[in-house]
Motif scaffolding. Structure first.
Motif, PDB file in Angstrom:
ATOM      1  N   ALA A 157      -2.848   3.956   5.968  1.00  0.00           N
ATOM      2  CA  ALA A 157      -4.093   3.934   5.964  1.00  0.00           C
ATOM      3  C   ALA A 157      -5.043   3.369   4.934  1.00  0.00           C
ATOM      4  CB  ALA A 157      -4.611   5.464   6.367  1.00  0.00           C
ATOM      5  N   SER A 158      -4.418   2.968   3.813  1.00  0.00           N
ATOM      6  CA  SER A 158      -4.887   2.876   2.573  1.00  0.00           C
ATOM      7  C   SER A 158      -5.310   1.383   2.580  1.00  0.00           C
ATOM      8  CB  SER A 158      -4.585   3.274   1.411  1.00  0.00           C
ATOM      9  OG  SER A 158      -4.225   4.805   1.391  1.00  0.00           O
ATOM     10  N   PRO A 159      -6.051   0.817   1.638  1.00  0.00           N
ATOM     11  CA  PRO A 159      -6.034  -0.476   1.388  1.00  0.00           C
ATOM     12  C   PRO A 159      -4.802  -1.246   0.767  1.00  0.00           C
ATOM     13  CG  PRO A 159      -8.323   0.531   0.523  1.00  0.00           C
ATOM     14  CD  PRO A 159      -7.107   1.564   0.790  1.00  0.00           C
ATOM     15  N   PHE A 160      -4.662  -2.387   1.359  1.00  0.00           N
ATOM     16  CA  PHE A 160      -3.413  -3.139   0.796  1.00  0.00           C
ATOM     17  C   PHE A 160      -3.804  -4.071  -0.368  1.00  0.00           C
ATOM     18  CE2 PHE A 160      -1.750  -1.819   4.498  1.00  0.00           C
ATOM     19  CZ  PHE A 160      -0.374  -1.656   4.786  1.00  0.00           C
ATOM     20  N   ASP A 161      -2.803  -4.027  -1.361  1.00  0.00           N
ATOM     21  CA  ASP A 161      -2.990  -4.832  -2.507  1.00  0.00           C
ATOM     22  C   ASP A 161      -2.304  -5.960  -2.627  1.00  0.00           C
ATOM     23  OD1 ASP A 161      -5.318  -3.290  -3.636  1.00  0.00           O
ATOM     24  OD2 ASP A 161      -3.936  -1.897  -4.357  1.00  0.00           O
ATOM     25  N   SER A 183       0.613  -1.149  -0.124  1.00  0.00           N
ATOM     26  CA  SER A 183      -0.032   0.000  -0.008  1.00  0.00           C
ATOM     27  C   SER A 183       0.794   1.119   0.096  1.00  0.00           C
ATOM     28  CB  SER A 183      -0.815  -0.025   1.422  1.00  0.00           C
ATOM     29  OG  SER A 183      -1.763   1.184   1.209  1.00  0.00           O
ATOM     30  N   LEU A 184       0.357   2.418  -0.574  1.00  0.00           N
ATOM     31  CA  LEU A 184       1.077   3.423  -0.761  1.00  0.00           C
ATOM     32  C   LEU A 184       0.859   4.274   0.580  1.00  0.00           C
ATOM     33  CD1 LEU A 184       0.405   4.572  -4.429  1.00  0.00           C
ATOM     34  CD2 LEU A 184       2.753   3.282  -3.613  1.00  0.00           C
ATOM     35  N   ASN A 185      -0.131   4.119   1.580  1.00  0.00           N
ATOM     36  CA  ASN A 185      -0.256   4.738   2.554  1.00  0.00           C
ATOM     37  C   ASN A 185      -0.985   3.708   3.625  1.00  0.00           C
ATOM     38  OD1 ASN A 185      -1.675   6.150   4.667  1.00  0.00           O
ATOM     39  ND2 ASN A 185      -2.192   7.795   3.182  1.00  0.00           N
TER      40      ASN A 185
END
Length: 453
Positions: free
Chosen positions: A428-432, A424-426
């Motif tokens: 707090a963002s979803p992980f791929d 994830s780039l953040n």
């Protein structure tokens, strides 16, 4: 009644009139005191008349003086009652004494009340009874044919027989009353009535439906029916839409349970019980009772077995608790846990790898009797996954403009299907998921992300 100017001691007093079915009549009287009689005794003379006519006629004489009974045949007395009196005919002075009084033969009338009750009524021998009468009428009933039984006694002129439990049966009755002066009995005429029982037995109260966890047989219990004429019970399987299929017949009013093979296997089974009497009358059906159907599934990753079952319904007092019973590797069943009545699922986490666990559910009724219903048995072997105890990314190194190397440290004793690298780039963002690789039994290895920007 004709009453003599003399006392009862100076004239014969009729004490009993006994009537037999063939019309034979016996009249019994008390012999007067010879010192109190008037004139010279010649004979007794007995007079009678049918109740619908006016005049008495002489039906016979009796002598010598110590004679105390007279019998004759009267084919009409079973249809209409007759009145009787007795006098003494004298020779000096010539003539007859005045009768003490008249008596009436006892005519019994029996009627079917139409609701399983038989009504009896009759007339007294005289009103009032002599002081020497016991005052008690004994009630006799003939059943079966030729067997007469004393069923009760009363001081009234009516009686209701409530012990009628017969189908298409003739019942006969008569009454009798005793006089203690002459030690004789006045027997009534006999009357009969045809009983046709159209009254169904009372509603059966069903106890429970269970499945024997050992044999798989269905067990059904119910309370003894309250109708005395109940001969047995019919058990029906109930299907949606009200379709009934008989599965068993149990004979005997006190036989209140049955067991039979569950030919349909483990599933929901619903049943009702109906009582039947000697005439084939059927009671209304009991409430529907449905077995508990238990299912199970396991979650190897979470090391747990989950049980699910349908709620047990139609107990008057509802369910108090469900007991979860288990045996391990074929041992004895023990209580694992219990849940409240509104819960129909349970997860068992107290498992040991490769042990076999067999479960059944026991529903406990909320009333004072604590009736129970058991479910079918389910068995499952605990085959639990050995999940990783740890997994670390030791380092992450940029090896070129778009490539990152990750050095991993993993638990090689775990049962791993695959490893996934998520990015994830953040935070707090979803992980791929960017990389998926198969199992690797090397404790330390590297993964490369070639798409890093």
């Amino acid at each position: 009644n004709l009453v003599s100017a003399h006392s009862a001691d100076s004239v014969p007093v009729i004490r009993c009139v006994s009537v037999l079915p063939n019309g034979d009549v016996t009249i019994t009287w008390s012999i007067p005191n010879p010192a109190d009689t008037v004139g010279s005794f010649d004979h007794y003379e007995i007079w009678a008349k049918e109740s619908t006519v006016n005049n008495f006629t002489s039906i016979g004489i009796g002598s010598p003086f110590n004679t105390f009974s007279f019998s004759y045949t009267n084919l009409q007395i079973n249809t209409n009652p007759y009145y009787f009196y007795i006098v003494i005919d004298d020779t000096n002075p010539a003539g007859s004494t005045i009768a003490y009084d008249t008596v009436e033969s006892i005519k019994l009338n029996v009627t079917n009340a139409g609701n399983g009750l038989i009504n009896l009524n009759w007339n007294p021998l005289r009103t009032p009874n002599l002081s020497s009468s016991t005052g008690w009428y004994l009630i006799f009933k003939e059943y079966p044919t030729g067997v007469w039984t004393l069923i009760d006694s009363t001081k009234n002129l009516t009686y209701q027989d409530t012990t009628v439990m017969y189908c298409n049966q003739w019942l006969s009755y008569y009454v009798e009353i005793e006089d203690t002066n002459a030690w004789c009995f006045s027997n009534s005429t006999r009357d009969s009535v045809l009983i046709k029982d159209n009254i169904p037995p009372a509603l059966v109260t069903m106890d429970s439906v269970s499945i024997d966890p050992i044999t798989g047989n269905i067990i059904i219990g119910w309370e003894q029916d309250t109708s005395q004429d109940t001969q047995g019970y019919i058990i029906y399987e109930y299907f949606q839409g009200g379709v009934l299929s008989p599965v068993d017949t149990v004979w005997g009013i006190s036989h209140t349970d049955t067991s039979f093979i569950n030919i349909n296997g483990n599933k929901l089974d619903s049943f009702i019980v109906v009582a039947f009497d000697s005439c084939g009358n059927l009671s209304s059906p009991s409430s529907i009772q449905t077995s508990i159907y238990l299912t199970s599934n396991s979650n190897a990753c979470n090391s747990e077995i989950t049980l699910n079952w349908n709620p047990y319904i139609n107990w008057d007092n509802g369910v108090w608790q469900y007991y979860i019973c288990v045996n391990v590797n074929g041992g004895p069943f023990t209580l694992r846990d219990s849940v409240s009545s509104n819960i129909t699922t349970y997860t068992d986490t107290s498992l040991t790898q490769f042990n076999t666990y067999c479960y059944f559910i026991l529903a406990v009724e909320g009333g004072t009797n604590k009736i129970t219903s058991s479910s079918n048995e389910v068995c499952i072997t605990a085959n639990m996954a050995n999940v990783p105890a740890f997994g670390y990314i030791k380092t992450a190194t940029v090896t070129s403009g778009t490539q990152v190397r990750l050095d991993l440290y993993t638990d090689i004793t775990a049962q791993v299907y695959q490893y996934k690298l998520l990015r994830s780039l953040n935070p707090a963002s979803p992980f791929d998921t960017v990389i998926t690789i198969g199992p690797n039994f090397i404790q330390q290895f590297s993964m490369y992300d070639n798409t890093a920007d």
